[in-house]
Design a protein around this motif. Structure first.
Motif, short mmCIF file in Angstrom:
data_model
loop_
_atom_site.label_atom_id
_atom_site.label_comp_id
_atom_site.label_asym_id
_atom_site.label_seq_id
_atom_site.Cartn_x
_atom_site.Cartn_y
_atom_site.Cartn_z
N PHE A 158 33.29 18.68 -13.75
CA PHE A 158 32.87 20.06 -13.98
C PHE A 158 32.05 20.70 -12.87
O PHE A 158 31.89 21.91 -12.87
CB PHE A 158 32.06 20.13 -15.30
N VAL A 159 31.51 19.93 -11.94
CA VAL A 159 30.65 20.54 -10.93
C VAL A 159 31.44 21.51 -10.06
O VAL A 159 31.00 22.65 -9.82
CB VAL A 159 29.95 19.46 -10.08
N SER A 160 32.61 21.08 -9.56
CA SER A 160 33.41 21.97 -8.72
C SER A 160 33.82 23.24 -9.47
O SER A 160 33.65 24.36 -8.94
CB SER A 160 34.65 21.24 -8.18
N ILE A 195 20.77 18.17 -16.79
CA ILE A 195 20.25 19.39 -17.42
C ILE A 195 20.47 20.60 -16.52
O ILE A 195 20.88 21.68 -16.98
CB ILE A 195 18.75 19.22 -17.75
N LEU A 196 20.24 20.45 -15.21
CA LEU A 196 20.33 21.58 -14.29
C LEU A 196 21.77 22.06 -14.08
O LEU A 196 22.02 23.26 -13.96
CB LEU A 196 19.71 21.22 -12.95
N VAL A 197 22.73 21.11 -14.00
CA VAL A 197 24.11 21.51 -13.70
C VAL A 197 24.69 22.43 -14.77
O VAL A 197 25.20 23.51 -14.44
CB VAL A 197 24.99 20.25 -13.49
N PRO A 198 24.66 22.10 -16.06
CA PRO A 198 25.29 22.99 -17.04
C PRO A 198 24.48 24.24 -17.35
O PRO A 198 25.05 25.27 -17.76
CB PRO A 198 25.41 22.11 -18.29
N ASN A 210 32.05 24.55 -23.98
CA ASN A 210 32.51 23.22 -23.59
C ASN A 210 31.53 22.49 -22.69
O ASN A 210 31.14 21.35 -22.96
CB ASN A 210 33.87 23.33 -22.87
N ILE A 211 31.14 23.15 -21.60
CA ILE A 211 30.34 22.47 -20.58
C ILE A 211 28.96 22.07 -21.12
O ILE A 211 28.55 20.91 -20.95
CB ILE A 211 30.23 23.35 -19.32
N PRO A 212 28.21 22.96 -21.79
CA PRO A 212 26.93 22.51 -22.35
C PRO A 212 27.07 21.37 -23.35
O PRO A 212 26.23 20.46 -23.39
CB PRO A 212 26.38 23.78 -23.02
#
Length: 599
Positions: free
Chosen positions: A72-74, A135-138, A262-264
């Motif tokens: 998911f980062v990209s 925590i920071l990414v999503p 989805n992502i969270p």
């Protein structure tokens, strides 16, 4: 030839397990460790399957974090306005830091004098960094909006004239449709997301080394191969479940609606699982503090090197004598005269000859205790290597470059090339929804990749025995290259699922074969062969240092890939370029593997 070598190695291992000298050495240390202020006897006994599970749980946790990151980062960076070129470059930040920081943290781990141990403090610090990244990414975009980001830019209302039977009527038309993301509109979100990505990527990469070392520290030598197999199995299992979690459409569930999408939801679940697995591992066994290890020779790990040295001395008879005399003491306990005669010939509970030999061996063992390799020595070993190590490192570098290219950009490839989506499209449009569906489907492909890696890791040693190390090593790279080439030429859904197995086989190969070769180089002290004879190596090399060198290739590979793949995708104007690059690099690795020394 390879099969005969494997059989001989297995026979030697079995004979060493049954050797009474080794059995006695372990039992002596176990009893001595039990008499300390805290009971450390677990370090010198065999572990149950459940204890192995607890020690390996951190591997599963790390792979859960990896799965969320690579899936998911990209897409997240692309959706907040970072283009392919700059998104690719951000992946180079953590390996740049890790290449220099990893050996330093390894040295700190070796010399850590805390009462809590040497490995668990480093694992805890890195695990905290992983959780901050999760925590920071999503939530980077949401935090950015709180800090003042503008968010999506909406189109201005337009004045539209329409004709009717009563004349022209002016109508104010405004669909309030976003024009597309821009990094300028998400400046705080970009900073926070990249910070989370660096924390997550660097800490997850680096945490594997102290986690493996903690596992090996807690196991007796004959259990270490089994322990590493368990570690690889749990890593593959964690990746399989982690990617599968990313493949679920959580927005259609109650938990997804509650978490906000989805992502969270995925990152929240991964964070909870990671915390639980971390606690399971670090609470398994108490480590022996370094000051105690330095002061007491009987609390030092019984390494393979120490065992082999004792075996070369051919002093097994001493331990047979010790077992016999202990039996005599038990039999004489009811006969005072016999007991007195026996005790007169004893020193410190041992026969005089045995005690003299035992003290001599203890002094030699104590003098052989080596200090950890310093950062300076580590860096020197990188630049001054025998030809065999250089070729193995180069081969591993090409393998990692091909594999990292797949891992970091595969879900983006599926979303764009297979599902024809657009990460920069406005939310809830057809192109955006197709891209999100493609990312989820790509997660299922990567779940198959992780599962195939786990299965292949269990069978790779048998394949090496049947077909030879060289054939297994090279065939894994060629199969991966062919799979990526076919998928790049014909990007289809079935291809995503089928050819993801080739990525699992390559990962299983580079996870095992290079380290087996390094172990063989050191076990046989064979780094160079000329005219069929082993040439002695003048340079002093440590097994830990060479393993670290081979492992560090992943940092160099990720740095090179992050700087080159983005411009390549922009130049070819297709994400299929990712798979073409993987194919080219895997074939280069296969060519380099032909020149590796196989002993």
């Amino acid at each position: 030839m390879v099969g005969a070598t494997a059989d001989a190695s297995k026979a030697n291992q079995l004979s060493s397990v049954r050797n009474p000298m080794i059995k006695y050495m372990l039992k002596t240390r176990e009893n001595h460790a039990r008499e300390q202020e805290h009971d450390y006897s677990h370090v010198f006994r065999r572990k149950t399957r459940f204890e192995m599970f607890r020690l390996s749980a951190i591997a599963m946790a790390i792979e859960f974090a990896y799965a969320a990151e690579t899936s998911f980062v990209s897409p997240i960076l692309l959706q907040i306005g970072v283009d392919h070129k700059h998104m690719s470059m951000t992946w180079g930040l953590s390996p740049l830091i890790g290449f220099f920081m990893s050996p330093l943290l390894g040295s700190i781990s070796d010399r850590c004098k805390l009462r809590w141990g040497r490995r668990r403090p480093i694992i805890s610090i890195l695990s905290f960094g992983i959780m901050c990244g999760l925590i920071l990414v999503p939530y980077g975009k949401d935090l950015g909006l709180l800090l003042g980001d503008g968010g999506y830019t909406y189109a201005e209302p337009a004045l539209n004239f329409t004709s009717s039977s009563e004349g022209s009527v002016a109508a104010l038309v405004s669909s309030q449709t976003p024009t597309g993301p821009s990094a300028f509109d998400f400046k705080y979100a970009v900073i926070l997301t990249i910070l989370g990505m660096v924390l997550l990527d660097f800490d997850a990469d680096t945490c594997q080394t102290p986690a493996r070392t903690y596992l090996l520290d807690m196991c007796v030598p004959e259990e270490q191969p089994k322990a590493m197999t368990m570690f690889a199995l749990f890593a593959g299992f964690g990746g399989t479940i982690g990617y599968a979690i990313g493949g679920v459409d959580w927005e259609t569930t109650h938990i997804g609606s509650f978490m906000g999408g989805n992502i969270p939801t995925v990152f929240t679940l991964v964070t909870i699982i990671f915390a639980v697995c971390y606690l399971i591992t670090v609470t398994t066994f108490r480590e022996i503090p370094l000051p105690l290890i330095e002061q007491d020779e009987l609390l030092r790990p019984l390494s393979e090197q120490a065992i082999k040295k004792e075996l070369r001395k051919k002093n097994n008879t001493i331990y047979y004598i010790q077992e016999t005399t202990q039996l005599e003491l038990q039999m004489a306990s009811d006969d005072p005269k016999r007991m007195e005669a026996l005790q007169g010939s004893y020193q410190n509970g041992y026969p005089a000859a045995v005690e003299k030999q035992r003290k001599s061996q203890d002094l030699e063992t104590q003098s052989d205790y080596e200090a950890p390799v310093s950062l300076k020595a580590y860096l020197k070993s990188i630049f001054i290597m025998p030809y065999s190590m250089r070729m193995l490192a180069l081969t591993n570098l090409f393998c990692w470059m091909g594999h990292v290219t797949y891992c970091l950009y595969f879900t983006d490839f599926v979303g764009e090339a297979v599902f024809h989506g657009d990460p920069t499209a406005a939310p809830n449009t057809k192109a955006a929804l197709n891209y999100e569906a493609g990312v989820r489907f790509g997660c299922w492909g990567m779940s198959i990749y992780a599962f195939s890696c786990s299965i292949y890791s269990l069978s790779v040693t048998k394949l090496m025995k049947w077909f030879g190390t060289k054939a297994v090593y090279i065939s894994g790279m060629i199969y991966y290259g062919i799979g990526m080439l076919v998928l790049g030429l014909w990007p289809t859904k079935w291809g995503v699922l089928v050819f993801s197995t080739s990525a699992g086989i390559l990962y299983g190969t580079i996870f095992t074969v290079p380290f087996i070769l390094v172990a063989r180089y050191h076990a046989k002290n064979c780094f160079c062969i000329k005219n069929g004879e082993t040439v002695p190596l003048k340079q002093a090399r440590g097994l830990g240092t060479d393993v670290a060198i081979i492992s560090s290739m992943v940092f160099i590979a990720q740095l090179i890939v992050s700087l080159s793949v983005g411009p390549l995708v922009s130049w070819m104007n297709t994400t299929c370029a990712v798979l073409y690059a993987s194919t080219f690099l895997s074939f280069l690795a296969a060519i380099a593997a032909m020149f590796v020394l196989y002993v």
